[in-house]
Design an enzyme around this catalytic site. Structure first.
Site, short mmCIF file in Angstrom:
data_model
loop_
_atom_site.label_atom_id
_atom_site.label_comp_id
_atom_site.label_asym_id
_atom_site.label_seq_id
_atom_site.Cartn_x
_atom_site.Cartn_y
_atom_site.Cartn_z
N HIS A 14 0.85 -1.21 0.00
CA HIS A 14 0.00 0.00 0.00
C HIS A 14 0.88 1.25 0.00
CE1 HIS A 14 -3.92 2.03 1.40
NE2 HIS A 14 -3.06 2.99 1.14
N HIS A 16 1.39 5.42 -1.71
CA HIS A 16 0.99 6.57 -2.54
C HIS A 16 2.27 7.15 -3.13
CE1 HIS A 16 -3.14 6.59 -0.93
NE2 HIS A 16 -2.55 6.12 0.15
N LEU A 17 2.47 6.91 -4.43
CA LEU A 17 3.70 7.40 -5.06
C LEU A 17 3.52 8.77 -5.68
CD1 LEU A 17 5.26 4.22 -6.74
CD2 LEU A 17 5.97 5.37 -4.63
N ASN A 42 -5.16 7.16 -6.26
CA ASN A 42 -5.89 8.40 -5.93
C ASN A 42 -5.13 9.65 -6.38
OD1 ASN A 42 -3.96 8.00 -3.87
ND2 ASN A 42 -5.16 9.16 -2.38
N LYS A 100 -9.27 -0.34 -5.91
CA LYS A 100 -9.33 0.30 -4.60
C LYS A 100 -10.69 0.95 -4.41
CE LYS A 100 -7.84 1.95 -0.68
NZ LYS A 100 -6.89 3.01 -0.43
N HIS A 137 -10.54 1.04 1.72
CA HIS A 137 -10.35 2.03 2.79
C HIS A 137 -11.58 1.89 3.67
CE1 HIS A 137 -8.83 5.97 4.43
NE2 HIS A 137 -10.02 5.84 5.00
N HIS A 175 -4.75 -0.67 5.85
CA HIS A 175 -4.29 0.12 7.01
C HIS A 175 -5.24 0.05 8.20
CE1 HIS A 175 -6.90 2.87 4.88
NE2 HIS A 175 -5.98 3.28 4.04
N LEU A 220 -5.15 9.21 7.72
CA LEU A 220 -6.44 8.52 7.79
C LEU A 220 -6.25 7.07 7.40
CD1 LEU A 220 -8.75 11.27 6.29
CD2 LEU A 220 -8.80 10.36 8.63
N HIS A 252 2.96 14.58 1.61
CA HIS A 252 2.39 15.89 1.25
C HIS A 252 3.45 16.93 1.55
CE1 HIS A 252 -1.83 14.56 0.84
NE2 HIS A 252 -1.60 13.78 1.87
N ALA A 264 -4.29 14.85 5.22
CA ALA A 264 -4.03 13.58 5.91
C ALA A 264 -2.96 12.82 5.16
CB ALA A 264 -5.31 12.76 5.97
C1 NCD Z 1 -3.74 9.16 1.84
C2 NCD Z 1 -3.26 10.19 0.84
O1 NCD Z 1 -2.73 11.24 1.25
O2 NCD Z 1 -3.38 9.95 -0.36
N1 NCD Z 1 -3.76 9.75 3.14
C3 NCD Z 1 -3.69 9.09 4.31
O3 NCD Z 1 -3.83 9.73 5.35
N2 NCD Z 1 -3.45 7.81 4.37
C4 NCD Z 1 -5.07 8.65 1.44
C5 NCD Z 1 -5.46 7.42 2.18
O4 NCD Z 1 -4.89 6.34 1.97
O5 NCD Z 1 -6.36 7.48 3.00
ZN ZN Z 2 -3.48 5.01 1.57
#
Ligand code: NCD
Ligand code: ZN
Length: 345
Positions: A14, A16-17, A42, A100, A137, A175, A220, A252, A264
């Protein structure tokens, strides 16, 4: 005392790249430690077509350091109007290996998400038929529900009814953050797995308010009470093959975190494996790290395990305080702190 461990190269189920300059800045962190990663879809706009998934995969490969030997595993972002034939065609063609499900408005870039799980009933039936996993999620989005209860309520109101309707649908409960989720996944009928992040094994909700508001501890699903963290630590280290490594690294820029409405997401990729190793060590379970990090995930997804190995040594290791300075900075999880384990490679 064990001072060195070698395990099959792990995968991250899991991540986020991101895209563009952020992708360039962060891809190397994940590729350094992991052979493969499930890449979350996403983006804005989200990955909803095979063409978009293929193009995103190409951008990821182009962003990797030379010789990285890293394989991105792509995913489809489910929307209300997803079409079962197109979902299956993309799966059969290798554009994605899973879909997803973001409940609409649950988290970052989820406003395109599914408004009611019944709207994607046909797609989920098809996925169950062809063996394509659904990655969830697992939080309800009803603002009336307390944010710390949203995962537990999701299990009762969405997940249990869904599994009753489609017992053959392979599901990853992503998660997990609660004792309720751990109990559900541990005891449910086969066909469900769960990822656990490094940060949810280390922080509880106090970290959000330690001496003041701490935006870099906000993700989150939000971290819960200490008893939930303890349940997660037992689940990860307890030897059940239903739990596996998924960092949910979610970078971020500092300015987007330290804001009136901060994003988040915790950027845990820079020291993910070191943090997991520290937790397993603290619980006397280093001998179970390989199953959690390198065996359980491939088994769930029906993929081969990695043949290469990685080594970690017990050695005080600082975590860089700030990454991606060129983007105004991204704060790594535990940035500036010292960990007990070092990733050798
Ligand atoms: C993730 C994101 O920033 O893309 N944020 C997070 O808090 N995990 C989105 C997600 O997986 O909920
Ligand atoms: Zn995530």
């Amino acid at each position: 005392m064990t001072d060195q461990i070698t395990l099959r190269r792990p995968d991250d189920w899991h991540v986020h790249l991101r895209d563009g300059a952020m992708l360039q800045a962060v891809a190397g962190y994940t590729a350094r430690q992991f052979a493969r990663a499930i890449v979350m879809p996403n983006l804005t706009p989200p990955i909803t077509t095979a063409e978009a998934a293929n193009a995103y995969r190409a951008r990821i490969l182009a962003a990797l350091p030379a010789g990285a030997g890293f394989e991105p595993l792509m995913t489809l972002y489910l929307t209300d109007d997803a079409d079962a034939d197109a979902v299956e065609a993309g799966y059969q063609a290798g554009a994605w290996i899973a879909a997803k499900l973001y409940p609409a408005r649950a988290t970052t870039n989820s406003h395109f998400g599914v408004t009611d799980i019944l709207k994607v009933a046909r797609v989920l039936e098809r996925m169950a038929k062809i063996g394509m996993p659904l990655l969830i999620h697992g939080e309800v989005t009803d603002p009336e529900i307390d944010i710390f209860d949203r995962e537990a309520v999701f299990i009762e109101t969405v997940l249990i009814p869904l599994r009753a309707r489609l017992p053959n649908l392979k599901i990853v409960f992503e998660h997990v953050t609660t004792a309720e989720a751990v109990a559900y996944v541990s005891e449910a009928a086969p066909g469900i797995g769960a990822t656990i992040t490094p940060h949810h094994l280390v922080i509880n909700r106090n970290a959000l308010f330690a001496g003041g508001l701490r935006p870099h501890a906000y993700c989150l699903p939000v971290a819960k009470r200490e008893r939930h963290r303890q349940a997660l630590r037992r689940a990860a280290t307890g030897g059940s093959d239903r739990f596996f490594l998924g960092t949910d690294t979610a970078p971020h820029p500092v300015a987007a975190k330290e804001a009136d409405c901060g994003c988040a997401g915790i950027f845990c990729a820079p020291a993910a494996l070191e943090v997991y190793a520290g937790v397993f060590d603290e619980l006397g379970a280093l001998d179970r790290l390989e199953a959690f990090a390198s065996l359980n995930g491939p088994r769930f997804y029906g993929l081969p395990v990695n043949e290469a190995t990685v080594t970690l040594v017990r050695e005080a290791t600082p975590v860089e305080a700030l990454a991606a300075a060129e983007l105004g900075g991204v704060r790594p999880f535990l940035g500036g702190e010292t960990l007990a384990w070092r990733f050798v490679g």
